[in-house]
Motif scaffolding. Structure first.
Motif, short mmCIF file in Angstrom:
data_model
loop_
_atom_site.label_atom_id
_atom_site.label_comp_id
_atom_site.label_asym_id
_atom_site.label_seq_id
_atom_site.Cartn_x
_atom_site.Cartn_y
_atom_site.Cartn_z
N GLY A 89 0.82 -1.22 0.00
CA GLY A 89 0.00 0.00 0.00
C GLY A 89 0.85 1.26 0.00
N ALA A 90 1.92 1.24 0.78
CA ALA A 90 2.82 2.40 0.83
C ALA A 90 3.49 2.63 -0.52
N LEU A 91 3.90 1.56 -1.16
CA LEU A 91 4.55 1.70 -2.46
C LEU A 91 3.60 2.24 -3.51
N VAL A 92 2.36 1.76 -3.50
CA VAL A 92 1.37 2.29 -4.44
C VAL A 92 1.16 3.78 -4.17
N GLY A 93 1.15 4.16 -2.88
CA GLY A 93 1.01 5.56 -2.52
C GLY A 93 2.16 6.42 -3.02
N LEU A 94 3.33 5.80 -3.20
CA LEU A 94 4.50 6.51 -3.71
C LEU A 94 4.54 6.54 -5.24
N GLY A 95 3.56 5.89 -5.87
CA GLY A 95 3.51 5.91 -7.33
C GLY A 95 3.99 4.65 -8.01
N VAL A 96 4.21 3.58 -7.23
CA VAL A 96 4.63 2.30 -7.81
C VAL A 96 3.39 1.60 -8.35
N TYR A 97 3.48 1.03 -9.52
CA TYR A 97 2.36 0.32 -10.12
C TYR A 97 1.96 -0.88 -9.27
N GLU A 98 0.66 -1.22 -9.30
CA GLU A 98 0.12 -2.34 -8.52
C GLU A 98 0.90 -3.63 -8.75
N GLU A 99 1.20 -3.96 -10.00
CA GLU A 99 1.90 -5.20 -10.32
C GLU A 99 3.28 -5.24 -9.64
N GLU A 100 3.98 -4.14 -9.69
CA GLU A 100 5.30 -4.07 -9.06
C GLU A 100 5.18 -4.13 -7.54
N ALA A 101 4.20 -3.43 -6.97
CA ALA A 101 3.98 -3.47 -5.52
C ALA A 101 3.65 -4.88 -5.07
N SER A 102 2.89 -5.60 -5.88
CA SER A 102 2.56 -6.99 -5.56
C SER A 102 3.81 -7.86 -5.55
N TYR A 103 4.71 -7.61 -6.49
CA TYR A 103 5.99 -8.33 -6.52
C TYR A 103 6.75 -8.12 -5.21
N TYR A 104 6.84 -6.86 -4.78
CA TYR A 104 7.56 -6.55 -3.55
C TYR A 104 6.86 -7.14 -2.33
N ARG A 105 5.53 -7.15 -2.34
CA ARG A 105 4.79 -7.78 -1.25
C ARG A 105 5.20 -9.26 -1.13
N GLY A 106 5.31 -9.92 -2.27
CA GLY A 106 5.75 -11.32 -2.27
C GLY A 106 7.16 -11.48 -1.72
#
Length: 70
Positions: free
Chosen positions: A10-27
């Protein structure tokens, strides 16, 4: 780790990271890895080299040169 991973995404998306990329980092966080972000400006190559020299990896999204959302 699940709650922390969701917070990271959620924080990464708030910083402008695309959902797909944020999902990768969540993993990555869910797998027990540490995620480090760097605003390197025009020193991207230097930042990547420093991370690699210390055992880090550069995400495939960064390797592809994908921009963050404005």
């Amino acid at each position: 780790a699940g709650a922390a991973a969701g917070t990271v995404a959620g924080a990464l998306v708030g910083l402008g990271v695309y959902e797909e990329e944020a999902s990768y980092y969540r993993g990555e966080v869910e797998s027990g890895r540490t995620v480090v972000t760097v605003r390197a400006g025009d020193r991207v190559v230097e930042a990547q080299n420093i991370l690699r020299q210390h055992g880090g990896m550069v995400s495939p999204f960064v390797e592809q040169g994908l921009p963050i959302q404005a």
